[in-house]
Design an enzyme around this catalytic site. Structure first.
Site, PDB file in Angstrom:
ATOM      1  N   CYS A 120      47.851 -36.386 -18.261  1.00  0.00           N
ATOM      2  CA  CYS A 120      49.111 -36.331 -17.497  1.00  0.00           C
ATOM      3  C   CYS A 120      49.099 -35.211 -16.781  1.00  0.00           C
ATOM      4  CB  CYS A 120      50.392 -36.171 -18.460  1.00  0.00           C
ATOM      5  SG  CYS A 120      51.992 -35.664 -17.670  1.00  0.00           S
ATOM      6  N   HIS A 122      51.013 -32.847 -16.014  1.00  0.00           N
ATOM      7  CA  HIS A 122      51.986 -31.936 -16.449  1.00  0.00           C
ATOM      8  C   HIS A 122      51.872 -31.383 -18.020  1.00  0.00           C
ATOM      9  CE1 HIS A 122      54.282 -31.623 -12.756  1.00  0.00           C
ATOM     10  NE2 HIS A 122      53.930 -32.599 -12.605  1.00  0.00           N
ATOM     11  N   ARG A 157      45.235 -36.947  -4.572  1.00  0.00           N
ATOM     12  CA  ARG A 157      45.928 -35.892  -5.537  1.00  0.00           C
ATOM     13  C   ARG A 157      44.887 -34.899  -6.094  1.00  0.00           C
ATOM     14  NH1 ARG A 157      49.157 -37.653 -10.960  1.00  0.00           N
ATOM     15  NH2 ARG A 157      48.062 -36.160 -12.370  1.00  0.00           N
ATOM     16  N   ASN A 211      55.965 -34.760  -6.598  1.00  0.00           N
ATOM     17  CA  ASN A 211      55.982 -35.458  -7.957  1.00  0.00           C
ATOM     18  C   ASN A 211      57.040 -34.906  -8.705  1.00  0.00           C
ATOM     19  OD1 ASN A 211      55.088 -37.775  -9.481  1.00  0.00           O
ATOM     20  ND2 ASN A 211      53.873 -36.349 -10.414  1.00  0.00           N
TER      21      ASN A 211
END
Length: 315
Positions: A120, A122, A157, A211
């Site tokens: 992920c 984050h 990204r 995002n």
């Protein structure tokens, strides 16, 4: 077959910011579609959690992601933007990945520059591949787009901002290189504050994604009007359906543990208060009945006479 890529491109050409709710399966996608949005996003985190039970840490495979994306796009009437993680390998793997997503009929994907296994965007511990290698992967993806479906939208990204020694300067440099390599939209993951968002808007030479992960990650809550002012074109809310599902099922099942009958009545009442009709109607049973009428022998209709149960046609 609907060209959802062309539909999405037409929407992105409008001046208004495009906000996409995140869903993790065809059921949550159908709910989003019934509410009404111009496009919907398939989360990688939610897909991994719902299909495998594991977090977004490189456990889910390309076929599982593409199957989910294809089933979601089949169920909804608006373009789907899908997570494709890091393309599931090097540039040659990316060739097949993009071909398969195009075959699945989705409108767009995003590819990131993380190493394998990815995680992920984050969470701590992320790593990125060298810039030159990442650019090669985006070139491969762009070539497949141009060959197979020029309307397909390629979002590139970078997770460079979130690495141990990552800088915003490096992240911006990477996405500008990705745009030069053929990406349609740039995606800088993990800006930490509004000042960084403003800088991204100034220094990235192309359309932009934000995002919006909320409390799950490091990116700030920010007004959509501000994002639009800073030059962003697309906002993803990736875990909206996943968090809603977990929170609401937990609350309902906690009540269920105390009194199953009362809890089931509350669940029924809450569902019936929504404008989606019955479960049978929402799931598409009337369409199944119509298919039977059109394509099965006439004597097949006799099975409805005297049988018990809800009549999907009258729901």
């Amino acid at each position: 077959m609907t060209n959802y890529g062309a539909t999405l491109r037409e929407r992105l050409e409008q001046d208004e910011l495009l906000a996409c709710p995140g869903v993790h399966d065809p059921l949550t996608a159908a709910v989003a579609d019934s509410v009404g949005f111009d496009a919907i996003y398939m989360t990688g985190y939610g897909t991994s959690l719902s299909k495998t039970g594991y977090p977004d840490a490189g456990f889910i495979t390309m076929p599982e992601m593409i199957e989910n994306a294809g089933n979601i796009q089949e169920r909804i009437d608006v373009p789907l933007i899908a997570d494709s993680d890091n393309g599931y390998g090097n540039a040659t793997n990316v060739v097949r990945t993009v071909r398969e997503y195009i075959k699945a009929g989705v409108a767009a994907i995003h590819i990131e520059d993380q190493t394998f296994p990815k995680r992920c965007g984050h969470t701590k511990g992320r790593q990125v591949i060298p810039r030159e290698e990442a650019v090669g992967k985006i070139k491969a993806a762009a070539d497949v787009r141009d060959e197979r479906n020029p309307d397909f939208t390629l979002i590139a990204r970078t997770d460079a901002r979130g690495t141990g020694d990552g800088s915003l300067e490096e992240a911006i440099g990477r996405v500008n290189a990705f745009l030069e390599a053929g990406a349609d939209i740039a995606f800088v993951e993990g800006p930490t504050d509004e000042a960084e968002l403003e800088r991204i808007g100034r220094e990235v030479d192309g359309p932009l994604v934000y995002n919006f992960v909320g409390d799950l990650g490091s990116s700030p809550y920010v007004d959509l009007s501000s994002l639009e002012e800073w030059g962003f074109d697309l906002v993803l809310f990736p875990i909206a359906a996943t968090l809603s599902t977990i929170a609401n099922v937990y609350a309902d099942f906690s009540a269920f543990a105390d009194d199953p009958v009362a809890a089931m009545r509350d669940i029924d009442d809450t569902f019936n208060d929504q404008p989606v009709g019955s479960l049978h109607e929402f799931s598409g049973f009337p369409e199944v009945v119509e298919w039977e009428r059109q394509y099965l022998p006439a004597d097949e209709q006799a099975k409805y006479e005297g049988s018990l149960g809800d009549d999907p046609e009258t729901e």
